[in-house]
Design an enzyme around this catalytic site. Structure first.
Site, mmCIF file in Angstrom:
data_model
loop_
_atom_site.group_PDB
_atom_site.id
_atom_site.type_symbol
_atom_site.label_atom_id
_atom_site.label_comp_id
_atom_site.label_asym_id
_atom_site.label_seq_id
_atom_site.Cartn_x
_atom_site.Cartn_y
_atom_site.Cartn_z
ATOM 1 N N ASP A 148 -1.267 4.712 -6.533
ATOM 2 C CA ASP A 148 0.150 4.598 -6.169
ATOM 3 C C ASP A 148 0.971 5.754 -6.704
ATOM 4 O O ASP A 148 2.091 5.998 -6.254
ATOM 5 C CB ASP A 148 0.703 3.261 -6.670
ATOM 6 C CG ASP A 148 0.032 2.108 -5.937
ATOM 7 O OD1 ASP A 148 -1.067 1.692 -6.359
ATOM 8 O OD2 ASP A 148 0.579 1.667 -4.916
ATOM 9 N N GLY B 17 0.872 -1.187 0.000
ATOM 10 C CA GLY B 17 0.000 0.000 0.000
ATOM 11 C C GLY B 17 0.897 1.222 0.000
ATOM 12 O O GLY B 17 1.810 1.315 0.827
#
Ligand SMILES: CSC[C@H]1O[C@H](OP(=O)(O)O)[C@H](O)[C@@H]1O
Length: 360
Positions: free
Chosen positions: A241, A53
């Protein structure tokens, strides 16, 4: 967030100046933590996706730099640690953002103060992420409320991968408003893309949502378009991201296909974007390095045996080659809006500069 009746962050320090994280490779079947004791432990945890993450990768790398300064506070060691940690995963810009921030704090201070300063800055990065993610939830709520109101209080949301508190330090980005909507009494249901090949949706988002009591249904990645065609998805919200200056979005592989299906069916497609994931130094999405991961992730699957315990099995034709890009890029034109800690903006350079003039 709360699991097993206890409040957890995904990363925390221990009195012996080590760092503890949740081992996400074992979830949802086994809840175990892992203790990181040095920069190498942090690098391996990021590379193997024991932690994953974008925001959590950045936080873990920050503590990796702190460990390196404890061992050797020289500038040579600082450069080596940043290079080692920076080489773990290429796509999430949070990794580079955190390393740059650590470097800018440390390069100007005496070697004897570097460990303490690094440890404090890593903690600050974690605390800031909690507040950032909570504000993303807060800023998403007017959108969630408006759509739910049109649907008699019901809201069907589709999400891809895991952009929940397990991907961050707490709250999550895309999942933060889901918790807030649930807690506010909105009748929310989440279509959870399994998210092959690592199954972050089926294993992590479903685990999170279930622990919080949020209604959800795990679906095959290939089913999302079908549900959108049948009017069963009111909005799509995903994490990211890396977002480039023109508003292109790198996110887990398969996100682009969801955006195309949403566009084709008139379903709003939102990206939850913390400023730590915004890369204004990069002009467009085609410049984003896309991580290629081991084809073992694709050709094998790990699960729980009937009698307990985890096992990994081959699921593909023996000897067949595979390909495993971990991310794809959704062009800004397919994004309805970015939802950030500072508010909501269009997926354009102008929109991003309006919210983040300091990053222009
Ligand atoms: C809020 S960042 C979540 C983001 O990170 C995931 O990638 P990975 O699990 O490979 O680290 C995925 O792209 C999520 O959207």
């Amino acid at each position: 967030m709360k699991i097993h009746g206890k409040h957890y962050r995904t990363i925390w320090t221990r009195p012996d100046e080590t760092v503890e994280v949740i081992d996400q490779m074992k979830l949802p079947h086994v809840f175990e933590t892992a203790v990181l004791k040095n920069a190498e432990d942090c690098a391996v945890a990021i590379k193997t996706m024991l932690v994953r993450g974008a925001p959590l990768i950045g936080a873990t790398a920050a503590y990796g730099v702190a460990f390196a300064m404890k061992k050797d506070p020289s500038s040579k060691a600082l450069v080596e640690a940043i290079d080692m940690l920076g080489a773990t995963r290429p796509t999430a810009v949070n990794l580079r953002w955190a390393l740059r921030r650590m470097n800018s704090v440390l390069k100007g201070i005496g070697h004897e103060d570097r460990f303490a300063a690094a440890w404090a800055e890593a903690a600050k990065i974690c605390d800031e992420d909690v507040g950032t993610c909570r504000m993303i939830g807060v800023n998403a709520m007017p959108i969630f409320r408006e759509i739910a109101k049109k649907n008699g209080g019901k809201l069907n949301v589709l999400t891809h991968c895991n952009a929940g508190w397990l991907a961050c330090v707490d709250w999550g980005t895309a999942l933060a408003p889901m918790y807030m909507a649930h807690d506010e009494g909105i009748d929310i249901h989440v279509w959870v893309d399994e998210t092959r090949p690592r199954n972050q949706g089926a294993s992590l988002s479903a685990y999170e949502l279930g622990a919080h009591g949020v209604k959800h249904t795990i679906i095959a990645d290939n089913a999302g378009g079908h549900y959108m065609q049948h009017g069963m998805v009111d909005l799509v919200i995903v994490g990211t991201d890396r977002v480039t200056r023109n508003g292109d979005v790198a996110n887990k592989i398969g996100t682009y296909l969801k955006a195309l299906a949403a566009h084709d069916n008139g379903v709003p497609f939102y990206v939850a974007l913390p400023s730590s994931t915004l890369d204004m130094s990069m002009a467009k999405g085609s410049d984003i390095p896309i991580e290629e991961r081991s084809t073992d992730e694709l050709l094998k699957m790990t699960g729980r045996l009937p009698g307990g315990g985890l096992a990994t099995v081959e699921i593909a034709a023996p000897g067949s080659p595979g390909a495993n890009p971990a991310f794809d890029v959704t062009p800004a034109r397919l994004v309805t809006s970015f939802i950030t800690e500072r508010g909501v903006c269009a997926a354009t350079e102008e929109g991003l500069k309006g919210l983040f003039p300091q990053l222009a």
